[in-house]
Design a protein around this motif. Structure first.
Motif, PDB file in Angstrom:
ATOM      1  N   ALA A 199       0.936  -1.307   0.041  1.00  0.00           N
ATOM      2  CA  ALA A 199       0.045  -0.044   0.070  1.00  0.00           C
ATOM      3  C   ALA A 199       1.070   1.204   0.069  1.00  0.00           C
ATOM      4  CB  ALA A 199      -0.923   0.078   1.332  1.00  0.00           C
ATOM      5  N   PHE A 200       0.540   2.151  -0.921  1.00  0.00           N
ATOM      6  CA  PHE A 200       1.223   3.529  -0.846  1.00  0.00           C
ATOM      7  C   PHE A 200       0.267   4.324  -0.040  1.00  0.00           C
ATOM      8  CE2 PHE A 200       1.757   7.752  -2.704  1.00  0.00           C
ATOM      9  CZ  PHE A 200       2.928   7.945  -2.484  1.00  0.00           C
ATOM     10  N   PRO A 201       0.721   4.971   1.140  1.00  0.00           N
ATOM     11  CA  PRO A 201      -0.068   6.028   2.195  1.00  0.00           C
ATOM     12  C   PRO A 201      -0.072   7.483   1.201  1.00  0.00           C
ATOM     13  CG  PRO A 201       2.026   5.773   2.804  1.00  0.00           C
ATOM     14  CD  PRO A 201       1.998   4.848   1.743  1.00  0.00           C
ATOM     15  N   LEU A 202      -1.282   7.824   0.858  1.00  0.00           N
ATOM     16  CA  LEU A 202      -1.450   8.960   0.265  1.00  0.00           C
ATOM     17  C   LEU A 202      -2.251   9.942   1.272  1.00  0.00           C
ATOM     18  CD1 LEU A 202      -1.109  10.781  -2.480  1.00  0.00           C
ATOM     19  CD2 LEU A 202      -3.343   9.894  -3.214  1.00  0.00           C
ATOM     20  N   PHE A 203      -1.786  11.119   1.645  1.00  0.00           N
ATOM     21  CA  PHE A 203      -2.457  12.047   2.381  1.00  0.00           C
ATOM     22  C   PHE A 203      -3.559  12.689   1.897  1.00  0.00           C
ATOM     23  CE2 PHE A 203       2.148  12.722   3.524  1.00  0.00           C
ATOM     24  CZ  PHE A 203       2.044  12.327   4.762  1.00  0.00           C
ATOM     25  N   GLU A 204      -4.636  12.432   2.585  1.00  0.00           N
ATOM     26  CA  GLU A 204      -5.916  12.894   2.120  1.00  0.00           C
ATOM     27  C   GLU A 204      -6.036  14.122   1.582  1.00  0.00           C
ATOM     28  OE1 GLU A 204     -10.427  13.700   3.827  1.00  0.00           O
ATOM     29  OE2 GLU A 204      -9.120  12.909   5.103  1.00  0.00           O
ATOM     30  N   GLY A 205      -6.425  14.541   0.239  1.00  0.00           N
ATOM     31  CA  GLY A 205      -6.540  15.779  -0.568  1.00  0.00           C
ATOM     32  C   GLY A 205      -5.056  16.163  -1.348  1.00  0.00           C
ATOM     33  N   SER A 206      -4.199  15.318  -1.025  1.00  0.00           N
ATOM     34  CA  SER A 206      -3.087  15.596  -1.526  1.00  0.00           C
ATOM     35  C   SER A 206      -2.891  15.479  -3.053  1.00  0.00           C
ATOM     36  CB  SER A 206      -1.683  15.058  -0.829  1.00  0.00           C
ATOM     37  OG  SER A 206      -1.875  13.463  -0.937  1.00  0.00           O
ATOM     38  N   GLU A 207      -3.777  14.662  -3.529  1.00  0.00           N
ATOM     39  CA  GLU A 207      -3.826  14.190  -5.120  1.00  0.00           C
ATOM     40  C   GLU A 207      -4.061  15.256  -5.823  1.00  0.00           C
ATOM     41  OE1 GLU A 207      -7.934  13.855  -3.740  1.00  0.00           O
ATOM     42  OE2 GLU A 207      -6.056  13.298  -2.736  1.00  0.00           O
ATOM     43  N   LYS A 208      -4.766  16.387  -5.009  1.00  0.00           N
ATOM     44  CA  LYS A 208      -4.847  17.617  -5.606  1.00  0.00           C
ATOM     45  C   LYS A 208      -3.818  18.684  -5.617  1.00  0.00           C
ATOM     46  CE  LYS A 208     -10.124  16.787  -4.981  1.00  0.00           C
ATOM     47  NZ  LYS A 208     -11.233  17.441  -4.513  1.00  0.00           N
ATOM     48  N   HIS A 209      -3.054  18.707  -4.991  1.00  0.00           N
ATOM     49  CA  HIS A 209      -1.723  19.464  -4.509  1.00  0.00           C
ATOM     50  C   HIS A 209      -1.154  19.536  -6.168  1.00  0.00           C
ATOM     51  CE1 HIS A 209      -1.873  18.868   0.018  1.00  0.00           C
ATOM     52  NE2 HIS A 209      -3.142  19.304  -0.440  1.00  0.00           N
ATOM     53  N   SER A 210      -0.523  20.691  -6.103  1.00  0.00           N
ATOM     54  CA  SER A 210       0.231  20.973  -7.460  1.00  0.00           C
ATOM     55  C   SER A 210       1.583  21.355  -7.172  1.00  0.00           C
ATOM     56  CB  SER A 210      -0.419  22.066  -8.502  1.00  0.00           C
ATOM     57  OG  SER A 210      -0.673  23.185  -7.875  1.00  0.00           O
ATOM     58  N   ARG A 211       2.429  20.972  -7.855  1.00  0.00           N
ATOM     59  CA  ARG A 211       3.787  21.273  -7.585  1.00  0.00           C
ATOM     60  C   ARG A 211       4.743  21.438  -8.937  1.00  0.00           C
ATOM     61  NH1 ARG A 211       1.930  21.190  -3.134  1.00  0.00           N
ATOM     62  NH2 ARG A 211       2.784  19.870  -1.348  1.00  0.00           N
ATOM     63  N   SER A 212       5.733  22.410  -8.501  1.00  0.00           N
ATOM     64  CA  SER A 212       6.550  22.771  -9.667  1.00  0.00           C
ATOM     65  C   SER A 212       7.661  21.614  -9.730  1.00  0.00           C
ATOM     66  CB  SER A 212       7.312  23.920  -9.485  1.00  0.00           C
ATOM     67  OG  SER A 212       6.484  25.164  -9.802  1.00  0.00           O
ATOM     68  N   PHE A 213       7.459  20.239  -9.851  1.00  0.00           N
ATOM     69  CA  PHE A 213       8.135  19.266  -9.793  1.00  0.00           C
ATOM     70  C   PHE A 213       9.636  19.386 -10.778  1.00  0.00           C
ATOM     71  CE2 PHE A 213       4.598  16.860  -8.591  1.00  0.00           C
ATOM     72  CZ  PHE A 213       4.818  16.588  -7.230  1.00  0.00           C
ATOM     73  N   THR A 214      10.685  19.441  -9.914  1.00  0.00           N
ATOM     74  CA  THR A 214      12.114  19.784 -10.735  1.00  0.00           C
ATOM     75  C   THR A 214      12.918  18.742 -10.536  1.00  0.00           C
ATOM     76  OG1 THR A 214      11.525  22.125  -9.898  1.00  0.00           O
ATOM     77  CG2 THR A 214      13.728  21.825 -10.901  1.00  0.00           C
ATOM     78  N   TYR A 215      13.410  18.394 -11.831  1.00  0.00           N
ATOM     79  CA  TYR A 215      14.566  17.250 -11.896  1.00  0.00           C
ATOM     80  C   TYR A 215      15.717  17.807 -11.358  1.00  0.00           C
ATOM     81  CZ  TYR A 215      17.321  13.410 -13.756  1.00  0.00           C
ATOM     82  OH  TYR A 215      18.079  12.697 -13.913  1.00  0.00           O
ATOM     83  N   VAL A 216      16.369  16.944 -10.371  1.00  0.00           N
ATOM     84  CA  VAL A 216      17.561  17.072  -9.818  1.00  0.00           C
ATOM     85  C   VAL A 216      18.793  17.507 -10.766  1.00  0.00           C
ATOM     86  CG1 VAL A 216      18.423  14.861  -9.746  1.00  0.00           C
ATOM     87  CG2 VAL A 216      19.092  16.356  -8.164  1.00  0.00           C
ATOM     88  N   GLY A 217      18.604  17.153 -12.160  1.00  0.00           N
ATOM     89  CA  GLY A 217      19.818  17.647 -12.943  1.00  0.00           C
ATOM     90  C   GLY A 217      19.831  19.008 -13.409  1.00  0.00           C
TER      91      GLY A 217
END
Length: 314
Positions: A199-217
């Motif tokens: 099981a992957f624990p997902l915080f309630e409501g966090s699926e709607k959170h948006s992020r500027s996901f930035t690749y480490v490179g």
């Protein structure tokens, strides 16, 4: 040219140290191999660093650093910190590792590297608060121990710069992902759970959170861009991230698509202090550093999955 990387065996610090060593710089790293997560994972990173010639020292930044490190560094990149938003981490740990450690490092740097070109503080979008969608000129409103103590550390560094004691800048990073990502972070944890079929624990409501996901490179490219620009960026705060947003749900779906298996999601209570939205406004980074993130979200996630396969499944 001699460079010091603190937190060098960690996620972003190890990539940065490795890059500079491959470019021919004399690179020293320091890391305390904290038990916040398995030190064995950091030791894997450390082995990679030693292979490319990084001089790695195991020590805590609150120690007497003169007994641990040489003097006369040209650049210091300060990644080391008590990371993340964790209900199990005490305020004292955040204060000790983010505030006291930073001031001890500053005091040592002023004494042993009088010709230091630049002290680069590595900060975080968590400084801004729940909505990290702001330019560097806005007043921060952190809502977690992590964000608050990282803001304090940033101000310690910039306070020394304002007093004319050191050249310094602060780079605020946004939602970094990629190979070597910490095991409690979103994508490494998700990838592991899918392959393990747990099981992957997902915080309630966090699926709607948006992020500027930035690749480490792309983050490392920003670090490289600092070299030689100390006169231009001395005293500056600069956002470093991707200017493209994705929701957590979209990220999960991309990982499922790359691996070819579905995640077993388990909804858990919301995490206090979590951010609802981050958007990296990087106009300043583009102007001062010529920074431009180039790695697409999917390409970056594919590289992270491939790293996980090689390190843990082969």
């Amino acid at each position: 040219m001699k460079i010091l990387i603190t937190g060098a065996a960690g996620f972003i610090g190890s990539h940065t140290a490795e890059y500079f060593a491959k470019e021919g710089y004399s690179v020293y790293g320091i890391d305390n191999f904290s038990t916040y997560y398995s030190p064995e994972l950091k030791k894997m990173n450390a082995d990679d660093l030693k292979r490319v010639g990084v001089h790695l020292v195991e020590a805590d930044l609150t120690e007497d650093l003169s007994e641990k490190l040489p003097s006369e560094f040209d650049y210091i990149f300060h990644f080391a910190a008590q990371p993340g938003i964790s209900a199990t981490t005490s305020l004292n740990e955040y204060v000790q590792n983010n505030i006291f450690a930073t001031q001890n490092l500053l005091d040592w740097a002023k004494e042993t590297s009088p010709n230091l070109k630049l002290f680069v503080n590595i900060a975080t979008s968590s400084i801004y608060g729940k909505e990290a969608t702001l330019p560097e000129t806005e007043v921060p409103k952190p809502v977690s121990f992590y964000g608050t103590t990282k803001l304090a550390a940033e101000q310690l560094v910039l306070g020394e710069q304002r007093a004319g004691k050191i050249n310094a800048c602060s780079l605020r990073l946004y939602s970094v992902y990629g190979p070597r990502e910490r095991p409690e972070k979103l994508y490494t944890k998700l990838i592991k759970s899918i392959y393990d079929q747990t099981a992957f624990p997902l915080f309630e409501g966090s699926e709607k959170h948006s992020r500027s996901f930035t690749y480490v490179g792309d983050i490392v490219k920003a670090m490289a861009a600092v070299i030689g620009k100390e006169n231009k960026i001395n005293g500056e705060i600069i956002n470093i991230g991707s200017d493209v947003e994705y929701t957590t749900k979209q990220g999960i779906e991309l990982i499922e698509n790359i691996i070819g298996l579905k995640a077993k999601l388990e909804i858990t209570p919301p995490r206090p202090g979590d951010q609802f939205r981050t958007t990296a406004l990087i106009k300043k980074a583009k102007k001062l550093l010529g920074y431009q993130p180039e790695t697409s979200f999917r390409d970056g996630l594919e590289k992270q999955v491939e790293w996980y396969r090689k390190k843990f499944l082969s």
